[in-house]
Design a protein around this motif. Structure first.
Motif, PDB file in Angstrom:
ATOM      1  N   SER B  93      21.223  53.919  27.542  1.00 19.25           N
ATOM      2  CA  SER B  93      21.455  54.475  26.199  1.00 19.25           C
ATOM      3  C   SER B  93      20.827  55.859  26.050  1.00 19.25           C
ATOM      4  O   SER B  93      21.366  56.715  25.354  1.00 19.25           O
ATOM      5  N   GLY B  95      20.328  58.030  28.413  1.00 18.22           N
ATOM      6  CA  GLY B  95      20.831  58.986  29.406  1.00 18.22           C
ATOM      7  C   GLY B  95      19.920  59.178  30.606  1.00 18.22           C
ATOM      8  O   GLY B  95      20.007  60.189  31.297  1.00 18.22           O
ATOM      9  N   ARG B 166      27.223  63.011  33.201  1.00 17.06           N
ATOM     10  CA  ARG B 166      26.380  63.811  32.302  1.00 17.06           C
ATOM     11  C   ARG B 166      27.194  64.098  31.042  1.00 17.06           C
ATOM     12  O   ARG B 166      27.882  65.110  30.955  1.00 17.06           O
ATOM     13  N   PRO B 167      27.118  63.180  30.078  1.00 15.45           N
ATOM     14  CA  PRO B 167      27.955  63.365  28.898  1.00 15.45           C
ATOM     15  C   PRO B 167      27.566  64.610  28.120  1.00 15.45           C
ATOM     16  O   PRO B 167      26.386  64.956  28.043  1.00 15.45           O
ATOM     17  N   ALA B 169      26.899  66.739  24.741  1.00 14.61           N
ATOM     18  CA  ALA B 169      26.254  66.308  23.506  1.00 14.61           C
ATOM     19  C   ALA B 169      27.308  65.943  22.461  1.00 14.61           C
ATOM     20  O   ALA B 169      27.180  64.977  21.733  1.00 14.61           O
ATOM     21  N   GLU B 170      28.354  66.737  22.410  1.00 11.72           N
ATOM     22  CA  GLU B 170      29.420  66.476  21.443  1.00 11.72           C
ATOM     23  C   GLU B 170      30.496  65.640  22.112  1.00 11.72           C
ATOM     24  O   GLU B 170      30.884  65.914  23.234  1.00 11.72           O
ATOM     25  N   THR B 171      30.996  64.637  21.420  1.00 15.03           N
ATOM     26  CA  THR B 171      31.994  63.776  22.039  1.00 15.03           C
ATOM     27  C   THR B 171      33.299  63.731  21.262  1.00 15.03           C
ATOM     28  O   THR B 171      34.169  62.954  21.584  1.00 15.03           O
ATOM     29  N   ALA B 172      33.431  64.442  20.211  1.00  9.21           N
ATOM     30  CA  ALA B 172      34.687  64.449  19.466  1.00  9.21           C
ATOM     31  C   ALA B 172      35.045  65.880  19.094  1.00  9.21           C
ATOM     32  O   ALA B 172      34.232  66.773  19.244  1.00  9.21           O
TER      33      ALA B 172
END
Lengths: 173, 172
Positions: B93, B95, B166-167, B169-172
């Motif tokens: 969760s 990261g 490495r997601p 920070a923004e996902t949408a």
């Protein structure tokens, strides 16, 4: 011609972070009972802004300085310097953008106290515990979602935000 | 009183186990996974330990275990500035496990998932099961590549994939 809101807000400064943290906390407090998801969303930002403001105070940034502009003789802005340090502290786990990384900012506050020659924070374990609890339940992308949080999740973030708000001055003094 | 004694016993046990782990090579993927990061100033160490064994301990108790174990191994070194203990699911969760090894098995590989999973049990890391799929996660690239070598030696096959997640920070 009056300026629009986005033009009026001006640059990000330490003073604005502190005032905004107070306002978001008050707004979130009004949402806790009826709109808990919205409350969590705003409380996370409250924590984030307090951590950032504490770091900038420790780094000697003046209240009205635009944190995106370098303070001479530095080449990089206080924001860039802070984010670079967070990437170092977080190592392989650093995200591409660390601006909303609550644990990274908390670790930076601890680091900045050392650099500033201040003693270890008396309540450091409690501090990190609250920030971790908040980080497990908050991300800036909550705004794109509409879940119903569990009471335990709401309570953890409320507790963290209250703790950081109540102990804010201890973080940088 | 009994609870306090039990907690103390758990603290001592975990401290001893972690002490032994800290004496070893932290680039190895054996559990608990340990990550040692340094601040840019070079003045302090930030320790992260990923371990399910302390699931029932509070954040503060976990930090105390790390500090005590570190002191037993590195008594002449500075105390870590931060000692953070998380479980495997918390680490995901937050990261902290960006490296992942998963088997990608095609019918033509002539390999069963069970055989692949048997090899994965020996590779260390944090195991994550989603439905029928099992993968293992790591905190550092070195831990992941060492696990990859173990897997290749246990089951030499082109099925192993090492992925860095490495997601943004923004996902949408």
């Amino acid at each position: 011609m009056p300026l629009t809101l986005t033009a009026r807000i001006g640059p990000d400064t330490l003073a604005k972070l502190e005032r905004a943290a107070t306002r978001r906390f008050a707004e979130a407090s009004r949402l806790i009972d009826d709109q808990p998801f919205g409350a969590i969303y705003l409380l996370g930002y409250t924590v984030e802004m307090r951590l950032k403001a504490a770091h900038y105070r420790l780094a000697g940034v003046s209240h009205a300085w635009n944190i995106s502009h370098p303070i001479p003789p530095n080449v990089d802005s206080p924001r860039m310097l802070a984010e670079r340090q967070i990437r170092s502290i977080r190592g392989a786990a650093a995200q591409r953008s660390v601006g909303h990384d609550l644990l990274g900012w908390a670790q930076l506050v601890i680091e900045s106290r050392t650099v500033a020659g201040l003693p270890k924070l008396m309540a450091q374990p409690e501090f990190l515990s609250h920030i971790k609890d908040a980080a497990l339940r908050w991300t800036e992308s909550l705004r794109y979602h509409a879940n119903k949080p569990y009471n335990e999740e709401l309570e953890a973030v409320v507790k963290a935000a209250r703790w950081v708000t109540r102990n804010y001055s201890q973080l940088w003094s | 009183m009994a609870a306090a004694t039990k907690k103390s016993g758990m603290h001592d046990l975990l401290t001893r186990l972690l002490r032994d782990r800290l004496k070893g090579d932290l680039d190895q993927p054996a559990l608990p996974l340990v990550v040692e990061n340094r601040a840019l100033s070079g003045r302090s160490i930030h320790l992260l330990v990923i371990w399910d064994a302390w699931r029932d301990l509070s954040n503060i108790e976990r930090s105390s275990v790390i500090m005590d174990a570190h002191a037993l191994v590195h008594d002449k070194e500075p105390v870590p500035a931060v000692a953070m203990g998380v479980t495997g699911s918390e680490a995901i969760s937050l990261g902290y496990l960006p490296f992942r090894i998963a088997p990608l098995i095609r019918k033509t590989d002539g390999l069963s998932l069970a055989k692949a999973e048997k090899a994965m049990q020996k590779a260390g890391g944090v195991q994550v099961r989603a439905g029928n799929a099992l993968d293992i996660r790591f905190a550092t690239h070195a831990q992941a590549t060492n696990a990859y070598r173990t897997l290749q030696s246990e089951l030499p096959s082109p099925v192993w994939t090492l992925i860095e997640e490495r997601p943004a920070a923004e996902t949408a």
